[in-house]
Scaffold this motif. Structure first.
Motif, PDB file in Angstrom:
ATOM      1  N   GLY A  15       0.878  -1.202   0.035  1.00  0.00           N
ATOM      2  CA  GLY A  15       0.119  -0.182   0.019  1.00  0.00           C
ATOM      3  C   GLY A  15       0.850   1.428  -0.088  1.00  0.00           C
ATOM      4  O   GLY A  15       0.733   2.228  -0.716  1.00  0.00           O
ATOM      5  N   LEU A  16       2.052   1.414   0.727  1.00  0.00           N
ATOM      6  CA  LEU A  16       2.752   2.530   0.766  1.00  0.00           C
ATOM      7  C   LEU A  16       3.600   2.539  -0.768  1.00  0.00           C
ATOM      8  O   LEU A  16       3.613   3.615  -1.007  1.00  0.00           O
ATOM      9  N   GLN A  17       3.872   1.224  -1.064  1.00  0.00           N
ATOM     10  CA  GLN A  17       4.556   1.224  -2.769  1.00  0.00           C
ATOM     11  C   GLN A  17       3.369   2.103  -3.482  1.00  0.00           C
ATOM     12  O   GLN A  17       4.072   2.905  -4.278  1.00  0.00           O
ATOM     13  N   LEU A  18       2.337   1.702  -3.597  1.00  0.00           N
ATOM     14  CA  LEU A  18       1.272   2.124  -4.260  1.00  0.00           C
ATOM     15  C   LEU A  18       1.171   3.789  -4.126  1.00  0.00           C
ATOM     16  O   LEU A  18       1.155   4.688  -4.738  1.00  0.00           O
ATOM     17  N   ALA A  19       0.868   4.174  -2.808  1.00  0.00           N
ATOM     18  CA  ALA A  19       0.865   5.578  -2.610  1.00  0.00           C
ATOM     19  C   ALA A  19       2.011   6.561  -3.214  1.00  0.00           C
ATOM     20  O   ALA A  19       2.001   7.664  -3.223  1.00  0.00           O
ATOM     21  N   LEU A  27      -2.331  11.559  -5.784  1.00  0.00           N
ATOM     22  CA  LEU A  27      -3.730  11.418  -5.440  1.00  0.00           C
ATOM     23  C   LEU A  27      -4.138  11.345  -3.820  1.00  0.00           C
ATOM     24  O   LEU A  27      -3.108  11.118  -3.028  1.00  0.00           O
ATOM     25  N   ASP A  28      -5.151  12.058  -3.349  1.00  0.00           N
ATOM     26  CA  ASP A  28      -5.605  12.137  -2.041  1.00  0.00           C
ATOM     27  C   ASP A  28      -5.975  10.876  -1.460  1.00  0.00           C
ATOM     28  O   ASP A  28      -6.082   9.830  -2.040  1.00  0.00           O
ATOM     29  N   ASP A  29      -6.351  10.466   0.110  1.00  0.00           N
ATOM     30  CA  ASP A  29      -6.400   9.387   0.518  1.00  0.00           C
ATOM     31  C   ASP A  29      -7.589   8.471  -0.171  1.00  0.00           C
ATOM     32  O   ASP A  29      -7.720   7.331  -0.469  1.00  0.00           O
ATOM     33  N   GLY A  30      -8.859   9.504  -0.267  1.00  0.00           N
ATOM     34  CA  GLY A  30     -10.042   9.022  -0.843  1.00  0.00           C
ATOM     35  C   GLY A  30      -9.974   8.347  -2.259  1.00  0.00           C
ATOM     36  O   GLY A  30     -10.208   7.536  -2.638  1.00  0.00           O
ATOM     37  N   ALA A  31      -8.868   9.238  -3.010  1.00  0.00           N
ATOM     38  CA  ALA A  31      -8.887   8.692  -4.443  1.00  0.00           C
ATOM     39  C   ALA A  31      -8.017   7.545  -4.694  1.00  0.00           C
ATOM     40  O   ALA A  31      -8.111   6.365  -5.190  1.00  0.00           O
ATOM     41  N   LEU A  32      -7.103   7.566  -3.578  1.00  0.00           N
ATOM     42  CA  LEU A  32      -6.046   6.305  -3.628  1.00  0.00           C
ATOM     43  C   LEU A  32      -6.695   4.975  -3.218  1.00  0.00           C
ATOM     44  O   LEU A  32      -6.771   3.948  -3.870  1.00  0.00           O
ATOM     45  N   HIS A 130     -10.356  12.064 -12.153  1.00  0.00           N
ATOM     46  CA  HIS A 130      -9.450  12.813 -11.242  1.00  0.00           C
ATOM     47  C   HIS A 130      -8.482  13.211 -12.550  1.00  0.00           C
ATOM     48  O   HIS A 130      -7.463  12.700 -12.937  1.00  0.00           O
ATOM     49  N   PRO A 131      -8.795  14.497 -12.960  1.00  0.00           N
ATOM     50  CA  PRO A 131      -8.135  15.254 -13.868  1.00  0.00           C
ATOM     51  C   PRO A 131      -6.658  15.246 -13.652  1.00  0.00           C
ATOM     52  O   PRO A 131      -5.888  15.387 -14.823  1.00  0.00           O
ATOM     53  N   GLN A 132      -6.118  15.584 -12.663  1.00  0.00           N
ATOM     54  CA  GLN A 132      -4.585  15.823 -12.341  1.00  0.00           C
ATOM     55  C   GLN A 132      -3.767  14.473 -12.581  1.00  0.00           C
ATOM     56  O   GLN A 132      -3.005  14.763 -13.084  1.00  0.00           O
ATOM     57  N   ALA A 133      -4.629  13.441 -12.002  1.00  0.00           N
ATOM     58  CA  ALA A 133      -4.009  12.227 -12.095  1.00  0.00           C
ATOM     59  C   ALA A 133      -3.734  11.992 -13.825  1.00  0.00           C
ATOM     60  O   ALA A 133      -3.025  11.049 -14.358  1.00  0.00           O
ATOM     61  N   GLN A 134      -5.050  12.064 -14.366  1.00  0.00           N
ATOM     62  CA  GLN A 134      -5.023  12.118 -15.998  1.00  0.00           C
ATOM     63  C   GLN A 134      -4.045  12.923 -16.778  1.00  0.00           C
ATOM     64  O   GLN A 134      -3.168  12.330 -17.507  1.00  0.00           O
ATOM     65  N   GLN A 135      -3.720  13.973 -16.173  1.00  0.00           N
ATOM     66  CA  GLN A 135      -2.566  14.721 -16.961  1.00  0.00           C
ATOM     67  C   GLN A 135      -1.290  14.157 -16.802  1.00  0.00           C
ATOM     68  O   GLN A 135      -0.387  14.103 -17.549  1.00  0.00           O
TER      69      GLN A 135
END
Length: 208
Positions: A15-19, A27-32, A130-135
């Motif tokens: 989970g830490l590796q993903l974050a 990503l914020d905690d909710g999006a993750l 999640h537009p920021q992640a998309q960019q």
């Protein structure tokens, strides 16, 4: 073996590796948490095929441990390794998904580890929310495309020795992790030629 992160014996570490993954770090905690619910975790083994060339079951991969390689196989059965993806990198079928086409390459485990994945349709739907992640993702896809072009040009313009030297400079983190066969396939060399040139490079470095 596939499983959800919550049931994986190393779920906290992964989970830490993903974050911390560069595609997901903003990503914020909710999006993750939303993304993690969509992911499958794969404990991979060297030589395991994660995605077959010609498949329409398109997926997005996040490398948490180990190495993946992208391979294209000619109609005559000759394989060429187009790229490697290590920890913090990714593999994607985005272009095939965008064209609604089959994937033009295979994704194979080059070193045992752990990979998270989800279908491309779910990944792209997540990005749309999640537009920021998309960019960030689109920027990385453009960079990946340019890297593949640069590698192809290098195979045309550089001799065998220059290819080995260029790879050593650009990817020092992979030296020692790849088997000779995989690296030879990436540089379009025979294993014997690569072995000879690698010994010569090591001798030069030792004398520097």
């Amino acid at each position: 073996m596939k499983q959800h992160l919550s049931t994986h014996p190393r779920h906290h570490f992964l989970g830490l590796q993903l974050a911390r993954h560069p595609l997901l770090a903003q990503l914020d905690d909710g999006a993750l948490a939303e993304l993690i619910d969509l992911l499958e975790m794969h404990d991979t083994h060297r030589g395991e095929c994660m995605l077959e060339q010609g498949s329409r079951e398109l997926r997005q991969f996040f490398v948490l441990e180990g190495l993946l390689k992208r391979i294209v196989t000619s109609p005559q059965g000759r394989e060429m390794t187009l790229r490697f993806a290590g920890e913090g990198d990714f593999e994607t079928c985005y272009e095939a998904w965008r064209r609604q086409d089959a994937v033009a390459y295979s994704v194979v485990c080059a070193a045992s580890g752990c990979v998270a994945s989800l279908p491309m349709s779910e990944w792209c739907a997540f990005l749309a929310r999640h537009p920021q992640a998309q960019q960030v993702f689109h920027d990385r896809v453009v960079t990946l495309g340019q890297t593949l072009v640069d590698h192809a040009v290098g195979l045309l313009l550089l001799d065998a020795s220059a290819r080995v030297d260029a790879f050593s400079r650009r990817h020092p983190q992979l030296i020692g992790r790849l088997v000779q066969k995989d690296l030879a396939s990436h540089l379009n060399l025979s294993a014997e030629t690569l072995c000879r040139l690698s010994r010569r490079t090591e001798m030069r470095l030792a004398c520097a």
